[in-house]
Design a protein around this motif. Structure first.
Motif, PDB file in Angstrom:
ATOM      1  N   CYS A   1       0.832  -1.202   0.000  1.00  0.00           N
ATOM      2  CA  CYS A   1       0.000   0.000   0.000  1.00  0.00           C
ATOM      3  C   CYS A   1       0.868   1.254   0.000  1.00  0.00           C
ATOM      4  CB  CYS A   1      -0.912   0.009   1.223  1.00  0.00           C
ATOM      5  SG  CYS A   1      -1.940   1.482   1.347  1.00  0.00           S
TER       6      CYS A   1
ATOM      7  N   ARG B   1      -8.081   3.695   4.068  1.00  0.00           N
ATOM      8  CA  ARG B   1      -6.637   3.939   4.015  1.00  0.00           C
ATOM      9  C   ARG B   1      -6.041   3.927   5.421  1.00  0.00           C
ATOM     10  NH1 ARG B   1      -3.911   9.555   2.258  1.00  0.00           N
ATOM     11  NH2 ARG B   1      -5.503  10.177   3.721  1.00  0.00           N
TER      12      ARG B   1
ATOM     13  N   CYS C   1      -7.999  -0.301  -6.378  1.00  0.00           N
ATOM     14  CA  CYS C   1      -6.642  -0.177  -5.832  1.00  0.00           C
ATOM     15  C   CYS C   1      -5.593  -0.286  -6.944  1.00  0.00           C
ATOM     16  CB  CYS C   1      -6.396  -1.270  -4.794  1.00  0.00           C
ATOM     17  SG  CYS C   1      -4.722  -1.221  -4.115  1.00  0.00           S
TER      18      CYS C   1
END
Length: 159
Positions: free
Chosen positions: A20, A41, A72
């Protein structure tokens, strides 16, 4: 096992949240986030840093619509990660009281929302059978459901 075994268990499940980059695409895509305090998030960042994520109430606000996961840019299995973290939390008996109540209802009635007389009347008014095609209509199936839930050790989660 290390202090944050959540990351370890996610990795074992093939989910790498460490990819991420905190772009916020997940949060911007989240319909639940528009109406609740859910910030996907922030939840992912919390999971990356600490096993305290198991206590995070936002963990239970996700409706599993998969918008975040589909958008994503790093193709992180965000919803799968949330579901895995929920599973870890539940097995450690960290759940909201409402979820424990749903489990109790499932164990007793085979349904999260048992059909009562008022619901049966509403169904009839809508032109439906009084009872849906579930254990309410086929009570002999309730014993099978109860056996399956027992094998899954669902009751242990709320004890």
């Amino acid at each position: 096992m290390n202090e944050n075994n959540v990351q370890e268990q996610l990795k074992e499940a093939g989910i790498d949240i460490l990819k991420c980059m905190q772009c916020g695409m997940c949060t911007g895509s989240c319909p639940s986030g528009r109406h609740t305090s859910l910030n996907v998030r922030r939840l992912v960042r919390h999971a990356m840093k600490s096993r305290d994520v198991l206590e995070d109430e936002e963990l239970w606000m996700c409706t599993t619509c998969y918008n975040c996961q589909e958008r994503c840019p790093r193709r992180i299995d965000i919803v799968d990660a949330i579901l895995k973290i929920r599973s870890i939390a539940a097995h450690e008996r960290i759940m909201l009281p409402e979820h424990k109540q749903v489990i109790k209802l499932l164990l007793e009635y085979g349904h999260a929302v048992p059909i009562d007389e008022m619901n049966m009347k509403k169904r009839e008014e809508l032109g439906l059978d009084r009872l849906p095609e579930t254990v309410h209509k086929y009570p002999e199936a309730l014993d099978e459901i109860k056996m399956l839930l027992k094998v899954c050790k669902l009751a242990e989660i709320i004890e």
